[in-house]
Scaffold this motif. Structure first.
Motif, PDB file in Angstrom:
ATOM      1  N   GLN A   1      56.411  36.600  41.925  1.00  0.00           N
ATOM      2  CA  GLN A   1      56.901  37.917  42.337  1.00  0.00           C
ATOM      3  C   GLN A   1      58.417  37.961  42.182  1.00  0.00           C
ATOM      4  O   GLN A   1      59.132  37.150  42.775  1.00  0.00           O
ATOM      5  CB  GLN A   1      56.512  38.206  43.788  1.00  0.00           C
ATOM      6  N   GLY A  36      61.485  42.817  44.876  1.00  0.00           N
ATOM      7  CA  GLY A  36      61.207  44.246  44.880  1.00  0.00           C
ATOM      8  C   GLY A  36      60.068  44.676  43.974  1.00  0.00           C
ATOM      9  O   GLY A  36      59.801  45.877  43.860  1.00  0.00           O
ATOM     10  N   GLU A  37      59.397  43.719  43.352  1.00  0.00           N
ATOM     11  CA  GLU A  37      58.314  44.062  42.432  1.00  0.00           C
ATOM     12  C   GLU A  37      56.976  43.541  42.954  1.00  0.00           C
ATOM     13  O   GLU A  37      56.910  42.813  43.944  1.00  0.00           O
ATOM     14  CB  GLU A  37      58.591  43.482  41.045  1.00  0.00           C
ATOM     15  N   ALA A  38      55.919  43.919  42.276  1.00  0.00           N
ATOM     16  CA  ALA A  38      54.595  43.439  42.637  1.00  0.00           C
ATOM     17  C   ALA A  38      54.383  42.027  42.099  1.00  0.00           C
ATOM     18  O   ALA A  38      54.955  41.650  41.083  1.00  0.00           O
ATOM     19  CB  ALA A  38      53.538  44.375  42.063  1.00  0.00           C
ATOM     20  N   PRO A  39      53.575  41.239  42.759  1.00  0.00           N
ATOM     21  CA  PRO A  39      53.230  39.913  42.229  1.00  0.00           C
ATOM     22  C   PRO A  39      52.497  40.035  40.902  1.00  0.00           C
ATOM     23  O   PRO A  39      51.726  40.972  40.689  1.00  0.00           O
ATOM     24  CB  PRO A  39      52.324  39.322  43.312  1.00  0.00           C
TER      25      PRO A  39
END
Lengths: 112, 110
Positions: free
Chosen positions: B36, B39-42
């Motif tokens: 991840q 601030g982002e998705a895994p």
């Protein structure tokens, strides 16, 4: 191809207000659906998962609930938000075999 | 039930290697690895099924020792793009839910 949509991206809500986060998946059928919460600097906590319409399993007793009214729709709700509900909420889907999970872009919820 | 990851954080220089470990107190059906960015998705890296297999993804590989209920993620010749938080996820029975560890923060500097 499969896509997952999650909205809103950010949300600021007062304590005691209701919550509804929606997640939809396109391009697949009968997915497993999941809601995770990530507190700041913490891991991914599984909140709910669903293997079919109307089938919800709760992992952690809390102030939240989930529903799956349609095959590719998963909703996270609360009747009254608490400060401790703040966090980054992620919806995800996987196939029945759960060989890979695909995450939405997340909703950053701040309860004030 | 949550798997234990170690170390909690690691700082590398470009080109150095790192190992991230994941252990469970329960018998495992599979181990998943995700990365991840802030601030982002895994994002999924790989899955290892019981059977002691080892897999590779670019310069990132992993092993799974089902007898020890452990998995390790190997990052070789690290690049700046490897920075992020790495999560292992474990399944006790196949097909339904993945429980994630607390994550390992990896920072690669030039």
């Amino acid at each position: 191809s499969q896509t997952i949509h999650q909205w809103p991206a950010t949300l600021v809500q007062p304590v005691g207000s209701p919550l509804s986060l929606e997640c939809t998946v396109e391009g697949t059928s009968n997915p497993n659906l999941y809601w995770y919460r990530q507190a700041a600097g913490r891991g991914l906590q599984l909140l709910f998962y669903s293997v079919g319409i109307g089938q919800i399993s709760s992992e952690v007793p809390q102030n939240l609930s989930a529903s799956r009214p349609q095959d590719r729709q998963f909703i996270l709700s609360s009747k009254k938000l608490l400060l401790s509900d703040s966090g980054f909420y992620l919806c995800a889907w996987s196939s029945r075999a759960n060989t890979e999970a695909f995450f939405g872009q997340g909703t950053r919820l701040t309860v004030v | 039930q949550q798997p234990v990851q170690s170390p909690q954080a690691v700082i590398l220089r470009e080109g150095e290697d790192a190992v991230i470990n994941c252990s469970s107190s329960k018998a495992l059906y599979s181990v998943h690895w995700y990365r991840q960015k802030h601030g982002e998705a895994p994002v999924f890296l790989m899955i290892l099924l019981k059977g002691g297999e080892q897999k590779g993804h670019e310069k990132i590989s992993a092993s799974f020792n089902e007898k020890k209920q452990q998995s390790s993620l190997y990052l070789t010749a690290s690049q700046l793009s490897y920075s992020g938080t790495y999560f292992c996820g474990t399944e006790i029975t196949g097909g339904f839910k993945t429980i994630f560890g607390a994550g390992t923060r990896l920072f690669v500097k030039a």
